[in-house]
Each structure stands twice: as structure tokens, then as C-alpha cells.
Design a protein around this motif. Structure first.
Motif, PDB file in Angstrom:
ATOM      1  N   VAL A 220     -17.895   0.709  64.491  1.00 33.84           N
ATOM      2  CA  VAL A 220     -16.993   0.345  63.400  1.00 33.84           C
ATOM      3  C   VAL A 220     -16.510  -1.077  63.662  1.00 33.84           C
ATOM      4  CG1 VAL A 220     -14.823   0.823  62.216  1.00 33.84           C
ATOM      5  CG2 VAL A 220     -16.253   2.717  63.023  1.00 33.84           C
TER       6      VAL A 220
ATOM      7  N   LYS B 217     -25.632  -4.742  57.102  1.00 33.35           N
ATOM      8  CA  LYS B 217     -26.127  -3.388  56.843  1.00 33.35           C
ATOM      9  C   LYS B 217     -27.654  -3.339  56.843  1.00 33.35           C
ATOM     10  CE  LYS B 217     -24.256  -0.116  56.006  1.00 33.35           C
ATOM     11  NZ  LYS B 217     -23.900   0.991  56.917  1.00 33.35           N
TER      12      LYS B 217
ATOM     13  N   ARG C  58     -20.242   0.843  60.384  1.00 32.97           N
ATOM     14  CA  ARG C  58     -19.248   0.930  59.320  1.00 32.97           C
ATOM     15  C   ARG C  58     -18.368  -0.305  59.405  1.00 32.97           C
ATOM     16  NH1 ARG C  58     -16.209   6.498  59.577  1.00 32.97           N
ATOM     17  NH2 ARG C  58     -16.230   6.075  61.825  1.00 32.97           N
TER      18      ARG C  58
END
Length: 302
Positions: free
Chosen positions: A98, A120, A127
Motif C-alpha cells: 500500500v 498499476k 494499492r
């Protein structure tokens, strides 16, 4: 054996080499040490373990049962220690993490949108959390690991943070396509001052900013009729009205349905940096994150 706190772990390297080579001479060569140095280490090992460890035989040195019992544990301990000292490798395609980035809302559009798409693509399992930088204690959050990066003006950056300059930004004037002023070859200062402006004020309720500072220097003012706290709302309102606005150029280039023109006066721009804490400076994952931010958003040549 003596207490581990006082034991020289380098002796285990000598023991491992002696177990492999069964010869002080060959062990010394393997360790790039002198033969007397390895002999001294062997004597210290014997004292530590209370065992001869090696005895002389016609074909060299023969390990004792105690030495043979130590062989596997010593190799494992040395391998584990070596692994501990190595920089951990990672594959971005398999990375699960994250990342939290603090920035202004226009940075979310102009910088973070292309950055996130590329991030991504390379690391599909990560995330990302984007936090509005306003009113955050950025330094404390970076120090506690609650943020990975902050995108800000260096004048607002705590001095003990690590940072890298991303680019120099300038301001441009924008208006909707079909705006009456868009028919002019260049926006005049008189037209600029007479048209109604919408501006973004992070604190809310402000009707003056760097554009007004520039105008004040030449004794002019503009008509700021609407002050909003979000660049998203600013763009939405502007596309449906005859307001004009002065905004960062990178944000303007991301917007659709607008026309970009130069401001009739020079408005002081700003520098954008990414900042991080010393605690994460050497972390390979976060180094990769910062390198990617630079690759996607950095102004090449600085």
C-alpha cells in the motif's frame, strides 16, 4: 561455549572453511588470511567450544564428532547472516503493498493520474491512497511511515526531509472553448482584468492569490467572482460559463474542452518536489516508487 554476546562470529567463518578444506593452509587461502591467523582462530574456537575440533592425521586434519555436529548449523547461520545483510530483491509485478501519497488536488490530476496508471501497469497488486496534503502533519506522518511520499512546494517542506525536484511550473490562463475572448489573438491586460475570474482557494473564501500579487505590482486588479476549494469544481464551472481562470499549466493540459492562453502579465510560478523521510531512504521498494515517480512526472534535465 562462551556467552554468544562475547563470541566473535568471524570465528565461525574460519570453522566453516576448516570443515570444508580440512587444512589450515587451504582454509587460510580461502579466507584470504595468513596461516598463523587461521591457526590462532582455531585455537580460539577450541577454547570456545571446549573441544579440539580437529586432530592431525596422516592425510591432514580430521574433524572431531563435535566439529562434524557443528558443520550444518554453522553453514546455516552464516547463510542466514549473509542473507540478512543483503538488499532484499523484489519483483514489481508480484509486489503487494500500500502506497500513500499526500498532494494537492490539482497534483492528483496533473501528476498522480498518469503516475498511477503506470504504477498499476508495472505493479498490478499494489494499492494507492491519495491524501489531500492540506492540514496534514506531513513530517510526522512520513516519520511514522503513514505516508510514503509528499508532493509539495520546497518552501513548505520541513528542512530535514529528503527531496528531489520534479519540475518548475508556470501559470496559464484558461477559458472554455467558444469563449468570446478566445477569438482574440492574445488576451489583453484590460480584457484579463475586466472578465470575471474563478480561482481555487485551498483554505476557502480567498479572493486573492499570486495572480493578484502580480497585478498589484503594476497597479491593476482583476474581478474574482467565484472562489472554490477544488480545481475539479473550478474546471467544471469554467466549462459552462464565461469565467476565466489562472491555473498551473500541467493541470490545464490535462483538462478537456478548454483553451489555454498566456497570461498578459508574468505570474510567479513554483517548484514541485517529492519529499520523503530518512527512514525510507534506503528501502528498495520505496526507492523504486520514487524512481517511477521521477520517470513519469519529472522534468528531464534537472
Amino acid at each position: 561455549m562462551n556467552n554468544i554476546r562475547t563470541f566473535d562470529l568471524n570465528l565461525l567463518k574460519a570453522l566453516d572453511a576448516l570443515l570444508d578444506e580440512r587444512s589450515v593452509t587451504r582454509a587460510a587461502a580461502k579466507l584470504s588470511l595468513t596461516q598463523p591467523a587461521v591457526s590462532s582462530m582455531l585455537n580460539r574456537l577450541r577454547d570456545s567450544f571446549g573441544d579440539p575440533l580437529f586432530v592431525r592425521a596422516s592425510h591432514g586434519m580430521v574433524p572431531t564428532e563435535r566439529a562434524l555436529a557443528l558443520a550444518k548449523p554453522v553453514k546455516k547461520l552464516l547463510a542466514d547472516t549473509d542473507a540478512l545483510m543483503q538488499t532484499p530483491a523484489f519483483n514489481p509485478a508480484e509486489l503487494e503493498a500500500v502506497f500513500k501519497i499526500a498532494c494537492a488536488d490539482h497534483d492528483m490530476l496533473a501528476l498522480c493520474q498518469p503516475f498511477i496508471l503506470e504504477l498499476k501497469r508495472r505493479a498490478p497488486h499494489v494499492r494507492i491512497a491519495l491524501l489531500s496534503i492540506h492540514r496534514l502533519d506531513v513530517h510526522a506522518m512520513l516519520e511514522r511511515g503513514e505516508l510514503n511520499l509528499a508532493l509539495l512546494d520546497p518552501r513548505m517542506s520541513p528542512p530535514d526531509l529528503r527531496s528531489r525536484r520534479l519540475y518548475e511550473e508556470r501559470y496559464v490562463c484558461i477559458m472554455r472553448k467558444g469563449h468570446p475572448a478566445a477569438e482574440q489573438e492574445a488576451l489583453s491586460l484590460d480584457a484579463f482584468c475586466s472578465l470575471e475570474h474563478v480561482m481555487a482557494s485551498y483554505e476557502g473564501g480567498q479572493f486573492s492569490g499570486v495572480t493578484d500579487d502580480a497585478l498589484a505590482k503594476i497597479g491593476r486588479t482583476r474581478r474574482v467572482a467565484l472562489s472554490v476549494t477544488s480545481f475539479l469544481l473550478l474546471l467544471s464551472v469554467l466549462k459552462q460559463s464565461d469565467f476565466i481562470a489562472v491555473i498551473p499549466e500541467r493541470l490545464a493540459k490535462e483538462a478537456e474542452g478548454i483553451i489555454i492562453v498566456d497570461t498578459p502579465i508574468e505570474v510567479q510560478g513554483y517548484t514541485k518536489i517529492m519529499a520523503w523521510h530518512e527512514r525510507s531512504h534506503h528501502d528498495p521498494v520505496q526507492q523504486w516508487l520514487r524512481d517511477l515517480m521521477w520517470e513519469v512526472c519529472g522534468e528531464k534535465g534537472n
